[in-house]
Design a protein around this motif. Structure first.
Motif, PDB file in Angstrom:
ATOM      1  N   ARG A 109      12.247  -1.768  -5.371  1.00  0.00           N
ATOM      2  CA  ARG A 109      11.408  -0.585  -5.956  1.00  0.00           C
ATOM      3  C   ARG A 109      12.112   0.623  -5.360  1.00  0.00           C
ATOM      4  O   ARG A 109      12.269   1.842  -5.900  1.00  0.00           O
ATOM      5  CB  ARG A 109      10.021  -0.575  -5.457  1.00  0.00           C
ATOM      6  CG  ARG A 109       9.013   0.275  -5.650  1.00  0.00           C
ATOM      7  CD  ARG A 109       7.618  -0.077  -4.914  1.00  0.00           C
ATOM      8  NE  ARG A 109       7.546   0.374  -3.982  1.00  0.00           N
ATOM      9  CZ  ARG A 109       7.231   1.572  -3.325  1.00  0.00           C
ATOM     10  NH1 ARG A 109       7.107   2.538  -4.157  1.00  0.00           N
ATOM     11  NH2 ARG A 109       7.063   1.902  -2.104  1.00  0.00           N
ATOM     12  N   ILE A 110      12.846   0.618  -4.094  1.00  0.00           N
ATOM     13  CA  ILE A 110      13.406   1.648  -3.275  1.00  0.00           C
ATOM     14  C   ILE A 110      14.686   1.960  -4.156  1.00  0.00           C
ATOM     15  O   ILE A 110      14.966   3.160  -4.369  1.00  0.00           O
ATOM     16  CB  ILE A 110      13.555   1.303  -2.028  1.00  0.00           C
ATOM     17  CG1 ILE A 110      12.164   1.169  -1.134  1.00  0.00           C
ATOM     18  CG2 ILE A 110      14.653   2.247  -1.164  1.00  0.00           C
ATOM     19  CD1 ILE A 110      12.347   0.721   0.512  1.00  0.00           C
ATOM     20  N   SER A 111      15.462   0.829  -4.426  1.00  0.00           N
ATOM     21  CA  SER A 111      16.685   1.058  -5.195  1.00  0.00           C
ATOM     22  C   SER A 111      16.340   1.873  -6.281  1.00  0.00           C
ATOM     23  O   SER A 111      17.149   2.969  -6.895  1.00  0.00           O
ATOM     24  CB  SER A 111      17.282  -0.220  -5.509  1.00  0.00           C
ATOM     25  OG  SER A 111      17.245  -1.216  -4.691  1.00  0.00           O
ATOM     26  N   SER A 112      15.446   1.567  -7.069  1.00  0.00           N
ATOM     27  CA  SER A 112      14.847   2.180  -8.619  1.00  0.00           C
ATOM     28  C   SER A 112      14.665   3.687  -8.204  1.00  0.00           C
ATOM     29  O   SER A 112      14.993   4.588  -9.045  1.00  0.00           O
ATOM     30  CB  SER A 112      13.873   1.419  -9.165  1.00  0.00           C
ATOM     31  OG  SER A 112      14.275   0.105  -9.525  1.00  0.00           O
ATOM     32  N   SER A 121      10.342  10.055   1.325  1.00  0.00           N
ATOM     33  CA  SER A 121      10.050   9.427   2.191  1.00  0.00           C
ATOM     34  C   SER A 121       8.888   8.479   1.765  1.00  0.00           C
ATOM     35  O   SER A 121       7.846   8.709   0.936  1.00  0.00           O
ATOM     36  CB  SER A 121       9.095  10.460   3.217  1.00  0.00           C
ATOM     37  OG  SER A 121       9.575  10.261   4.589  1.00  0.00           O
ATOM     38  N   LEU A 122       9.333   7.147   2.080  1.00  0.00           N
ATOM     39  CA  LEU A 122       8.561   6.031   1.608  1.00  0.00           C
ATOM     40  C   LEU A 122       7.108   6.136   1.799  1.00  0.00           C
ATOM     41  O   LEU A 122       6.706   6.502   2.990  1.00  0.00           O
ATOM     42  CB  LEU A 122       9.089   4.820   2.379  1.00  0.00           C
ATOM     43  CG  LEU A 122       8.137   3.342   2.066  1.00  0.00           C
ATOM     44  CD1 LEU A 122       9.044   2.844   0.749  1.00  0.00           C
ATOM     45  CD2 LEU A 122       8.321   2.532   3.104  1.00  0.00           C
ATOM     46  N   GLY A 123       6.163   6.105   0.760  1.00  0.00           N
ATOM     47  CA  GLY A 123       4.800   5.827   1.139  1.00  0.00           C
ATOM     48  C   GLY A 123       3.947   7.318   1.271  1.00  0.00           C
ATOM     49  O   GLY A 123       2.888   7.281   1.919  1.00  0.00           O
ATOM     50  N   THR A 124       4.964   8.473   0.917  1.00  0.00           N
ATOM     51  CA  THR A 124       4.152   9.740   1.071  1.00  0.00           C
ATOM     52  C   THR A 124       4.320  10.525  -0.192  1.00  0.00           C
ATOM     53  O   THR A 124       4.929  10.042  -1.103  1.00  0.00           O
ATOM     54  CB  THR A 124       4.898  10.694   2.193  1.00  0.00           C
ATOM     55  OG1 THR A 124       6.323  10.749   1.693  1.00  0.00           O
ATOM     56  CG2 THR A 124       4.796   9.625   3.638  1.00  0.00           C
ATOM     57  N   ILE A 171       0.969  -1.235   0.004  1.00  0.00           N
ATOM     58  CA  ILE A 171       0.057   0.074   0.031  1.00  0.00           C
ATOM     59  C   ILE A 171       0.886   1.409   0.105  1.00  0.00           C
ATOM     60  O   ILE A 171       0.344   2.214  -0.577  1.00  0.00           O
ATOM     61  CB  ILE A 171      -1.086  -0.013   1.233  1.00  0.00           C
ATOM     62  CG1 ILE A 171      -1.886  -1.352   1.115  1.00  0.00           C
ATOM     63  CG2 ILE A 171      -1.895   1.272   1.267  1.00  0.00           C
ATOM     64  CD1 ILE A 171      -2.637  -1.402  -0.077  1.00  0.00           C
ATOM     65  N   SER A 172       2.025   1.280   0.787  1.00  0.00           N
ATOM     66  CA  SER A 172       3.003   2.237   0.281  1.00  0.00           C
ATOM     67  C   SER A 172       3.253   2.930  -0.995  1.00  0.00           C
ATOM     68  O   SER A 172       3.230   3.997  -1.515  1.00  0.00           O
ATOM     69  CB  SER A 172       4.279   2.099   1.047  1.00  0.00           C
ATOM     70  OG  SER A 172       5.220   1.360   0.446  1.00  0.00           O
ATOM     71  N   ALA A 173       3.203   1.955  -1.915  1.00  0.00           N
ATOM     72  CA  ALA A 173       3.523   2.263  -3.301  1.00  0.00           C
ATOM     73  C   ALA A 173       2.476   2.902  -3.859  1.00  0.00           C
ATOM     74  O   ALA A 173       2.474   3.936  -4.608  1.00  0.00           O
ATOM     75  CB  ALA A 173       3.685   0.980  -4.200  1.00  0.00           C
ATOM     76  N   LEU A 174       1.106   2.470  -3.331  1.00  0.00           N
ATOM     77  CA  LEU A 174      -0.053   3.043  -3.888  1.00  0.00           C
ATOM     78  C   LEU A 174      -0.111   4.499  -3.286  1.00  0.00           C
ATOM     79  O   LEU A 174      -0.623   5.616  -4.070  1.00  0.00           O
ATOM     80  CB  LEU A 174      -1.318   2.056  -3.449  1.00  0.00           C
ATOM     81  CG  LEU A 174      -2.553   2.326  -4.087  1.00  0.00           C
ATOM     82  CD1 LEU A 174      -2.557   2.131  -5.594  1.00  0.00           C
ATOM     83  CD2 LEU A 174      -3.573   1.238  -3.682  1.00  0.00           C
ATOM     84  N   CYS A 175       0.007   4.568  -2.043  1.00  0.00           N
ATOM     85  CA  CYS A 175       0.235   6.207  -1.478  1.00  0.00           C
ATOM     86  C   CYS A 175       0.914   6.737  -2.411  1.00  0.00           C
ATOM     87  O   CYS A 175       0.622   8.009  -2.551  1.00  0.00           O
ATOM     88  CB  CYS A 175       0.841   6.102  -0.152  1.00  0.00           C
ATOM     89  SG  CYS A 175      -0.431   5.192   1.111  1.00  0.00           S
ATOM     90  N   GLU A 176       2.126   6.627  -2.608  1.00  0.00           N
ATOM     91  CA  GLU A 176       3.159   7.451  -3.522  1.00  0.00           C
ATOM     92  C   GLU A 176       2.276   7.897  -4.634  1.00  0.00           C
ATOM     93  O   GLU A 176       2.839   8.770  -5.282  1.00  0.00           O
ATOM     94  CB  GLU A 176       4.408   6.820  -3.650  1.00  0.00           C
ATOM     95  CG  GLU A 176       5.202   6.593  -2.578  1.00  0.00           C
ATOM     96  CD  GLU A 176       6.348   5.483  -2.614  1.00  0.00           C
ATOM     97  OE1 GLU A 176       6.908   5.156  -3.574  1.00  0.00           O
ATOM     98  OE2 GLU A 176       6.895   4.919  -1.613  1.00  0.00           O
ATOM     99  N   GLY A 181      -1.257  10.359  -3.423  1.00  0.00           N
ATOM    100  CA  GLY A 181      -1.374  11.599  -2.421  1.00  0.00           C
ATOM    101  C   GLY A 181      -1.814  11.017  -0.951  1.00  0.00           C
ATOM    102  O   GLY A 181      -1.877  12.005  -0.285  1.00  0.00           O
ATOM    103  N   ALA A 182      -2.102   9.777  -1.058  1.00  0.00           N
ATOM    104  CA  ALA A 182      -2.317   9.552   0.106  1.00  0.00           C
ATOM    105  C   ALA A 182      -0.911   9.128   1.185  1.00  0.00           C
ATOM    106  O   ALA A 182       0.239   9.230   0.609  1.00  0.00           O
ATOM    107  CB  ALA A 182      -2.973   8.088   0.382  1.00  0.00           C
ATOM    108  N   ASP A 183      -1.204   9.144   2.523  1.00  0.00           N
ATOM    109  CA  ASP A 183      -0.010   9.148   3.203  1.00  0.00           C
ATOM    110  C   ASP A 183       0.166   7.800   4.198  1.00  0.00           C
ATOM    111  O   ASP A 183      -1.036   7.798   4.868  1.00  0.00           O
ATOM    112  CB  ASP A 183       0.177  10.349   4.150  1.00  0.00           C
ATOM    113  CG  ASP A 183       1.206  10.314   4.957  1.00  0.00           C
ATOM    114  OD1 ASP A 183       1.636   9.435   5.417  1.00  0.00           O
ATOM    115  OD2 ASP A 183       1.759  11.353   5.475  1.00  0.00           O
ATOM    116  N   ILE A 184       1.058   7.078   4.046  1.00  0.00           N
ATOM    117  CA  ILE A 184       1.057   5.574   4.467  1.00  0.00           C
ATOM    118  C   ILE A 184       0.884   5.624   5.855  1.00  0.00           C
ATOM    119  O   ILE A 184       0.358   4.935   6.587  1.00  0.00           O
ATOM    120  CB  ILE A 184       2.249   4.777   4.141  1.00  0.00           C
ATOM    121  CG1 ILE A 184       2.267   3.291   4.068  1.00  0.00           C
ATOM    122  CG2 ILE A 184       3.580   5.377   4.691  1.00  0.00           C
ATOM    123  CD1 ILE A 184       0.821   2.597   3.724  1.00  0.00           C
TER     124      ILE A 184
END
Ligand code: NAD
Ligand code: UGA
Length: 463
Positions: free
Chosen positions: A322-325, A460-463, A246-251, A254-257
């Motif tokens: 995903r984070i590395s990319s 910041s992850l998921g934001t 869901i963190s990826a979906l937030c990014e 505009g939702a905040d994880i």
């Protein structure tokens, strides 16, 4: 045999579980003598070190307990045979990693250390011995252990019925988490004991009753106990993969994880624990235990069940890629000739354990893109970091302060949630970095606004 003690316990395996678990038992049960034995000489020397900061396992509160009990009713040695011979109870707390070759490679647990422990017990035990599975094991492993032990019961009748070698087996999986091991052992949610006979179940329950409320002691059969441990880890890891997906979906929306995590976690049916987004779960157990569950499911012909649980591991690996990319993309698509500081190498805060740490995979991905990496971790030393990489020292640097690691860096990637990262002087760090200076907060725990006010570019992850 030392008559001073009511019971003699031997624990095979002086690792992250054996060491802390037996220390806490010793501390709460002065009438029990505990010998923690290991084939690893270096590890035992470290457990016996006068300088308690050199213990092989770092756990808040562990030094005090070892100081109190070591040499009194807690002993660390390589005397495996002797300690088994005098024990009434033998805990097996050896490693059970994923098999790397042969049938089930990449999924099934490698039980060779369990088998060798069982063979040692079979050979050296005397009279009646209760053998306790403390390691995490595939369901039905007790069957294997029993077969090994029983063959010695039959073959080794030493001098009449009184001395007859007999065994019973109990499953008592461990639920401690690293970093909070002492607190978890001292005050567990529950203790699980699976067995076949009341004598053995009560014997092990009585140990725990020295400090744990009997209502928290759950007794069951061997197979439910073995399976429950795998399932508990799978459920915990599943929550992490769920929130990370869901963190990826937030990014993207505009939702905040953090807000989403709070909103769902306040539903008492869901609960708030284990919903922290991050770079994916690490540690020696979640991945191996889920893969083991996947293997078992497929072994019993339950393909869909195996596929379902494997997704938890797949999402975890995807999150790290995903984070590395994202780091690469934000640094203009290339890392060549760039220096990146990696803050945190342990798989979580408050431990020196780096097994399966997300920092390892993410760092490897960044190195592949040509980055030079400088590491800082408050508890992980240079030697331990270097062993994870084949790369030359021209690409990897390890520093003893965060400031030194950040010097000249284009970006800092925060991968472990060490509390001290929140107390750093980020103004000073900003000054010594190359601009634009990036912070990638994969643990979503730094104050984004204040960092942006200093001048950092912050992801910041998921934001
Ligand atoms: P570890 O690798 O830190 O320790 C295992 C130790 O066993 C090693 O020091 C090894 O030398 C020793 N050993 C292996 N075979 C031996 C033998 N025949 N005789 C004597 N010593 C022997 O492993 P760990 O992290 O302590 O995990 C042990 C088990 O507990 C695993 O099954 C794991 O899944 C489970 N577990 C681990 C944790 C955790 O937080 N690490 C928590 C719960 C359960
Ligand atoms: C885990 C379980 O929590 C223990 O109950 C179990 O006994 C143990 O595995 C085991 O069998 O080895 P541990 O791996 O030590 O304990 O630590 P956890 O706190 O569970 O963290 C595991 C990983 O998940 C870490 O990388 C951590 O950062 C990550 N995590 C945890 C998250 O990303 N989000 C969370 O909300 C919680």
């Amino acid at each position: 045999m030392n008559n001073k003690f009511e019971k003699n316990v031997c624990c095979i395996g002086a690792g992250y579980v054996g060491g802390p678990t037996m220390s806490v038992i010793a501390s709460n049960c002065p009438a029990i003598r505990i010998d923690v034995v290991d084939i690893n000489k270096e590890r035992i020397e470290a457990w016996n070190c006068n300088d308690l900061s050199q213990l092989p396992v770092f756990e808040p509160g562990l030094e005090e307990i070892v100081k109190k009990c070591r040499g009194k009713n807690l002993f660390f040695s390589n005397k495996v045979e002797e300690s088994i011979a005098k024990a009434d109870i033998v805990f097996i707390s050896v490693n059970t990693p994923t098999k790397t070759r042969g049938i089930g490679a990449g999924y099934a647990s490698d039980l060779k250390w369990i088998e060798s422990s069982a063979r040692q017990i079979a050979q050296f035990a005397r009279n009646h011995t209760v053998v306790v599975e403390k390691s995490t094991l595939p369901v039905k492993t007790a069957e294997t252990i029993k077969t090994i032990l029983n063959s010695s019961e039959q073959s080794d009748d030493i001098g009449g019925d009184d001395n007859k070698k007999t065994f019973s087996i109990v499953s008592n999986p461990e639920f401690l988490a690293e970093g909070t091991a002492i607190e978890d052992l001292q005050n567990p949610d529950r203790v699980l004991i699976g067995g076949e006979d009341d004598f053995s179940i009560n014997l092990i329950s009585d140990i725990y009753k020295n400090w744990i409320d009997p209502d928290k002691i759950i007794t069951t059969n061997l197979w439910s106990s073995e399976l429950s441990k795998l399932v508990a880890n799978a459920f915990l890891a599943q929550r992490i993969s769920s929130i990370n997906s869901i963190s990826a979906l937030c990014e993207n929306t505009g939702a905040d994880i953090i807000e989403v995590s709070k909103a769902i976690g306040t539903d008492s049916r869901i609960g708030s624990k284990f919903l922290k987004p991050g770079p994916g779960f690490g540690g020696s157990c979640f991945k191996k235990d889920i893969l083991n569950l996947v293997y078992l499911s497929r072994y019993y012909g339950l393909r869909e069940v195996g596929d379902y649980w494997e997704q938890v591991v797949d999402i975890n690996q995807w999150q790290q890629r995903r984070i590395s990319s994202l780091v690469i993309k934000n640094l203009f698509g290339t890392l060549s000739n760039k220096k990146l500081a990696v803050f945190g190498f342990s798989f979580k805060a408050n431990t020196n354990d780096t097994r399966e740490s997300p920092s390892i995979n993410i760092s490897k991905n960044l190195l592949q893109e040509g980055a030079k990496l400088s590491f800082y971790d408050p508890k992980v030393n240079e030697k331990q970091i270097f062993t994870e990489f084949d790369n030359s020292q021209e690409e990897i640097f390890v520093y003893d302060t965060a400031l030194k690691a950040a010097e000249g860096a284009d970006a800092i990637i925060v991968l472990t949630e060490w509390e001290e990262f929140n107390c750093l002087d980020w103004n000073d760090i900003f000054k010594i970095m190359r601009k634009p200076a990036w912070i990638f907060d994969a643990r979503v725990f730094l104050d984004k606004t204040s960092l942006e006010n200093i001048g950092f570019k912050v992801w910041s992850l998921g934001t």
